[in-house]
Write a protein that holds these residues in place. Structure first.
Motif, mmCIF file in Angstrom:
data_model
loop_
_atom_site.group_PDB
_atom_site.id
_atom_site.type_symbol
_atom_site.label_atom_id
_atom_site.label_comp_id
_atom_site.label_asym_id
_atom_site.label_seq_id
_atom_site.Cartn_x
_atom_site.Cartn_y
_atom_site.Cartn_z
ATOM 1 N N ASP A 104 0.750 -1.042 0.009
ATOM 2 C CA ASP A 104 -0.069 -0.011 0.115
ATOM 3 C C ASP A 104 0.917 1.253 0.063
ATOM 4 O O ASP A 104 0.497 2.269 -0.742
ATOM 5 C CB ASP A 104 -1.061 -0.189 1.321
ATOM 6 C CG ASP A 104 -1.884 -1.184 1.072
ATOM 7 O OD1 ASP A 104 -2.097 -1.723 0.158
ATOM 8 O OD2 ASP A 104 -2.474 -1.518 2.084
ATOM 9 N N PHE A 105 1.873 0.984 0.679
ATOM 10 C CA PHE A 105 2.872 2.258 0.832
ATOM 11 C C PHE A 105 3.568 2.645 -0.457
ATOM 12 O O PHE A 105 3.805 3.596 -1.159
ATOM 13 C CB PHE A 105 4.055 2.322 1.851
ATOM 14 C CG PHE A 105 4.896 3.466 2.212
ATOM 15 C CD1 PHE A 105 4.345 4.664 2.117
ATOM 16 C CD2 PHE A 105 6.150 3.166 2.401
ATOM 17 C CE1 PHE A 105 5.312 5.518 2.355
ATOM 18 C CE2 PHE A 105 7.049 4.105 2.551
ATOM 19 C CZ PHE A 105 6.541 5.344 2.591
ATOM 20 N N SER A 106 4.011 1.370 -1.472
ATOM 21 C CA SER A 106 4.516 1.544 -2.391
ATOM 22 C C SER A 106 3.699 2.265 -3.622
ATOM 23 O O SER A 106 3.874 2.942 -4.210
ATOM 24 C CB SER A 106 5.042 0.117 -2.801
ATOM 25 O OG SER A 106 5.535 0.186 -4.338
ATOM 26 N N SER A 107 2.321 1.693 -3.487
ATOM 27 C CA SER A 107 1.279 2.136 -4.386
ATOM 28 C C SER A 107 0.905 3.757 -4.223
ATOM 29 O O SER A 107 0.968 4.374 -5.045
ATOM 30 C CB SER A 107 -0.092 1.573 -4.318
ATOM 31 O OG SER A 107 -0.897 1.937 -4.786
ATOM 32 N N GLY A 108 1.097 4.228 -3.047
ATOM 33 C CA GLY A 108 0.941 5.703 -2.732
ATOM 34 C C GLY A 108 2.125 6.456 -3.369
ATOM 35 O O GLY A 108 2.023 7.547 -3.779
ATOM 36 N N LEU A 109 3.430 5.855 -3.205
ATOM 37 C CA LEU A 109 4.515 6.531 -3.688
ATOM 38 C C LEU A 109 4.511 6.554 -5.207
ATOM 39 O O LEU A 109 5.018 7.584 -5.715
ATOM 40 C CB LEU A 109 5.796 5.857 -3.087
ATOM 41 C CG LEU A 109 6.086 5.841 -1.839
ATOM 42 C CD1 LEU A 109 7.116 5.205 -1.319
ATOM 43 C CD2 LEU A 109 6.438 7.483 -1.204
ATOM 44 N N GLU A 110 4.285 5.595 -5.890
ATOM 45 C CA GLU A 110 3.829 5.588 -7.289
ATOM 46 C C GLU A 110 2.974 6.535 -7.803
ATOM 47 O O GLU A 110 3.244 7.205 -8.862
ATOM 48 C CB GLU A 110 3.500 4.252 -7.755
ATOM 49 C CG GLU A 110 4.581 3.118 -7.692
ATOM 50 C CD GLU A 110 4.312 1.786 -8.125
ATOM 51 O OE1 GLU A 110 3.315 1.553 -8.685
ATOM 52 O OE2 GLU A 110 4.989 0.935 -8.050
ATOM 53 N N LEU A 115 2.150 9.348 -6.125
ATOM 54 C CA LEU A 115 2.921 10.732 -5.671
ATOM 55 C C LEU A 115 3.848 10.905 -6.952
ATOM 56 O O LEU A 115 3.966 12.010 -7.346
ATOM 57 C CB LEU A 115 3.471 10.650 -4.503
ATOM 58 C CG LEU A 115 4.231 12.047 -4.021
ATOM 59 C CD1 LEU A 115 3.231 13.132 -4.487
ATOM 60 C CD2 LEU A 115 4.668 11.937 -2.898
ATOM 61 N N SER A 116 4.751 10.051 -7.339
ATOM 62 C CA SER A 116 5.806 10.166 -8.342
ATOM 63 C C SER A 116 5.322 10.508 -9.754
ATOM 64 O O SER A 116 5.889 11.219 -10.448
ATOM 65 C CB SER A 116 6.643 8.830 -8.705
ATOM 66 O OG SER A 116 7.229 8.674 -7.258
ATOM 67 N N LYS A 117 4.132 9.961 -9.945
ATOM 68 C CA LYS A 117 3.372 10.298 -11.194
ATOM 69 C C LYS A 117 2.656 11.763 -11.334
ATOM 70 O O LYS A 117 2.818 12.395 -12.398
ATOM 71 C CB LYS A 117 2.263 9.259 -11.621
ATOM 72 C CG LYS A 117 2.808 7.849 -12.020
ATOM 73 C CD LYS A 117 1.513 6.903 -12.223
ATOM 74 C CE LYS A 117 2.153 5.447 -12.514
ATOM 75 N NZ LYS A 117 1.071 4.647 -12.768
ATOM 76 N N LEU A 118 2.613 12.013 -10.286
ATOM 77 C CA LEU A 118 1.860 13.533 -9.914
ATOM 78 C C LEU A 118 3.012 14.417 -9.837
ATOM 79 O O LEU A 118 2.939 15.755 -10.451
ATOM 80 C CB LEU A 118 0.902 13.626 -8.628
ATOM 81 C CG LEU A 118 0.227 14.889 -8.298
ATOM 82 C CD1 LEU A 118 -0.681 15.187 -9.542
ATOM 83 C CD2 LEU A 118 -0.566 14.846 -6.939
ATOM 84 N N ARG A 119 4.014 14.146 -9.196
ATOM 85 C CA ARG A 119 5.247 15.107 -9.032
ATOM 86 C C ARG A 119 6.293 14.300 -9.434
ATOM 87 O O ARG A 119 7.259 13.928 -8.849
ATOM 88 C CB ARG A 119 5.397 15.447 -7.629
ATOM 89 C CG ARG A 119 4.200 16.369 -7.048
ATOM 90 C CD ARG A 119 4.283 17.880 -7.917
ATOM 91 N NE ARG A 119 3.271 18.924 -7.278
ATOM 92 C CZ ARG A 119 1.911 18.826 -7.883
ATOM 93 N NH1 ARG A 119 1.937 18.205 -9.024
ATOM 94 N NH2 ARG A 119 1.360 19.683 -7.298
ATOM 95 N N PRO A 120 6.780 14.320 -10.768
ATOM 96 C CA PRO A 120 7.918 13.440 -11.382
ATOM 97 C C PRO A 120 9.123 14.272 -10.846
ATOM 98 O O PRO A 120 9.261 15.460 -10.707
ATOM 99 C CB PRO A 120 7.690 13.415 -12.907
ATOM 100 C CG PRO A 120 6.444 13.787 -13.274
ATOM 101 C CD PRO A 120 5.950 14.764 -11.888
ATOM 102 N N LEU A 146 -1.473 15.441 -1.048
ATOM 103 C CA LEU A 146 -1.667 14.789 0.043
ATOM 104 C C LEU A 146 -2.427 13.706 0.246
ATOM 105 O O LEU A 146 -2.250 12.714 0.858
ATOM 106 C CB LEU A 146 -2.126 15.713 1.328
ATOM 107 C CG LEU A 146 -1.434 17.016 1.622
ATOM 108 C CD1 LEU A 146 -2.044 18.062 2.599
ATOM 109 C CD2 LEU A 146 -0.002 16.507 2.503
ATOM 110 N N SER A 147 -3.560 13.840 -0.963
ATOM 111 C CA SER A 147 -4.357 12.465 -0.948
ATOM 112 C C SER A 147 -3.524 11.282 -1.442
ATOM 113 O O SER A 147 -4.062 10.279 -1.267
ATOM 114 C CB SER A 147 -5.408 12.973 -1.961
ATOM 115 O OG SER A 147 -4.950 13.244 -3.060
ATOM 116 N N THR A 148 -2.435 11.534 -2.067
ATOM 117 C CA THR A 148 -1.683 10.104 -2.551
ATOM 118 C C THR A 148 -1.367 9.205 -1.397
ATOM 119 O O THR A 148 -1.116 8.115 -1.813
ATOM 120 C CB THR A 148 -0.403 10.685 -3.365
ATOM 121 O OG1 THR A 148 0.338 11.280 -2.690
ATOM 122 C CG2 THR A 148 -0.956 11.408 -4.562
#
Length: 506
Positions: free
Chosen positions: A92-98, A100-105, A306-308
């Motif tokens: 779940d943590f990994s999914s949120g980081l992905e 966030l990385s797509k939203l803020r590359p 924040l929602s990511t």
């Protein structure tokens, strides 16, 4: 001797705190701290994770496995979860980081608040708006001086500073051209034999006054102008250095705090530790939004980021606070203290009682975590001071006025040497025009350029590579719990569980 005494006092202070905290807990403070129901601040300032609907916020049990009311009232259980449950948390943590990385590359081009008008085109990676590498340094410093000068001259037309000051130089050139023509006409008119005696009596003293007063004014203004420009440039550079050092401390303390959470808190409370990591990974992005004014331009920016990583409970609470950065740090402090104060265990020893040893260990750990959090608070304070307190505008206005007077008087000082007109040929007029205009334009480019560079770097956060540094802070947190794996068929980074090797003990 003074530094030595200071270090001794600091060491004695630490020892006193480590000894006094267990004593204080013995008088009943530990019961009020360790029991979340007695902690009024946790119920009023932070998301109330004791309610059944929000119990998963700081619980080490999975969301789908609901425990009875007694387990929910205990705050954070001290027993670690099973390996499959930990893997689910990391996924779940990994999914949120992905997300966030797509939203803020981690790319300068993806920075939504970077002012493009201050970035020179055609400069490649040689820009302060991006983090440099060994290849960047080689490209920047490897050429010989004449090669470097030639390269910079060839790329002059792409200079962002030159394009910004070009209108000012144009106005200065137009003014100098007007003064050359007016001066020449006045000389022709005053030297003409057809003019009356009265006209000559008026023009000659006026020409003499201007020819004598203007060089003196330029000479007297040159030294103060140079001093004002130097002080302005030094102050702007010091602000830029301080801002970069603040973000450097942010990266360092973020990495250290994430590593301490991974080593000390993860074995005790995995889900609560990942909640801390989620808030810590967002701190850099929220600080970037704060110093760049992204939240003022688009009020939904903070919510999208924040929602990511945050649940709806934490998301709404952070957004309700005056500043998201302070709210994230407050939440990190609350999570850390809750885990440590509720994870004390009993032990048996002959030298220390079974109640003193855990409390002393908890006090030591709280001190170490608190030091990291306090440094992060200092970073936030430094960034807030640099954003809200510029170089006094009075200084900038005075410098602009002095520079304007100097540029207006400079063409007159060049023309003052010509008090009589010996020839009225077009060649002499063109030569005088070109020489004065060229000298004025060069002087305007140098002086106005220095002033503009100081103005650009005064607000240091506009040119710092905050997109890359915030992404680096996010990556430092992620690397403590996850490992990065890039597949051959997919350019995107994949986060996998990163379990440390076990420590062999006898």
């Amino acid at each position: 001797m003074a530094p030595c005494c200071g270090s001794k006092r600091h060491l004695m202070m630490r020892v006193a705190i480590l000894l006094l905290v267990p004593v204080a807990t013995g008088f009943g403070l530990s019961s009020s701290w360790s029991n979340p129901r007695n902690n009024v601040a946790s119920q009023t300032r932070f998301p109330n994770y004791h309610h059944s609907g929000l119990s998963s916020t700081l619980s080490t049990e999975p969301i789908e496995n609901e425990k009875d009311e007694a387990n929910q009232e205990n705050g954070i259980p001290t027993m670690p979860q099973s390996q499959p449950e930990r893997t689910k948390l990391l996924q779940d943590f990994s999914s949120g980081l992905e997300q966030l990385s797509k939203l803020r590359p981690n790319q300068v081009e993806a920075d939504i608040s970077l002012p493009l008008n201050i970035i020179s085109r055609g400069q490649g990676s040689s820009s302060y708006t991006r983090l440099w590498t060994a290849a960047t340094w080689q490209q920047h410093s490897e050429p010989r001086p004449h090669e470097r000068y030639w390269k910079h001259l060839m790329k002059w037309r792409h200079s962002a500073t030159a394009s910004r000051i070009l209108p000012t130089i144009g106005i200065t050139v137009a003014w100098s051209t007007f003064m050359v023509i007016l001066w020449t006409v006045s000389l022709v008119w005053s030297s003409s034999s057809s003019q009356s005696t009265t006209s000559m009596a008026v023009m000659q003293p006026l020409t003499q006054i201007l020819s004598s007063a203007t060089p003196a004014a330029i000479s007297s203004l040159s030294a103060p102008l140079a001093l004002l420009l130097t002080l302005r440039a030094n102050q702007s550079m010091s602000r830029l250095l301080e801002a970069r050092l603040a973000w450097g401390r942010l990266l360092l303390q973020t990495q250290g705090l994430a590593n301490m959470a991974r080593v000390y808190l993860w074995p005790v409370a995995p889900q609560a530790t990942l909640l801390l990591a989620r808030h810590l990974a967002l701190l850099g992005w929220m600080l970037k939004a704060r110093v760049r004014g992204e939240e003022e331009t688009d009020p939904t920016v903070n919510r999208q980021v924040l929602s990511t990583l945050l649940s709806s409970c934490d998301l709404e609470w952070v957004l309700q606070q005056p500043r998201a950065t302070n709210a994230l740090l407050a939440r990190i402090r609350q999570i850390t203290s809750t885990i440590l104060l509720q994870s004390t265990t009993t032990t048996t020893t002959t030298s220390i009682s079974s109640t003193q040893l855990p409390q002393m260990q908890t006090a030591s750990m709280l001190w170490l975590f608190e030091e990291k959090i306090q440094v992060l608070e200092q970073v936030l304070g430094t960034c807030n001071r640099l954003v809200t307190s510029p170089i006094p505008p009075t200084y900038s206005r005075h410098l602009s006025r002095v520079l304007s007077i100097w540029l207006l008087a400079f063409p007159l000082s060049l023309l003052a040497k010509t008090t009589t007109l010996t020839t009225t040929s077009l060649t002499a007029l063109v030569a005088r025009l070109m020489g004065t205009v060229l000298a004025t334009s060069v002087a305007a480019y140098v002086l106005v350029g220095i002033d503009e560079v100081g103005m650009e770097i005064e607000n240091a956060f506009r040119i710092l590579p905050l997109q890359q540094m915030a992404a680096s802070a996010q990556g430092m947190v992620a690397q403590q719990f996850l490992c990065v794996k890039t597949t051959d068929n997919d350019d995107e980074q994949k986060w996998n569980a990163n379990e440390m090797p076990t420590v062999p003990l006898p």
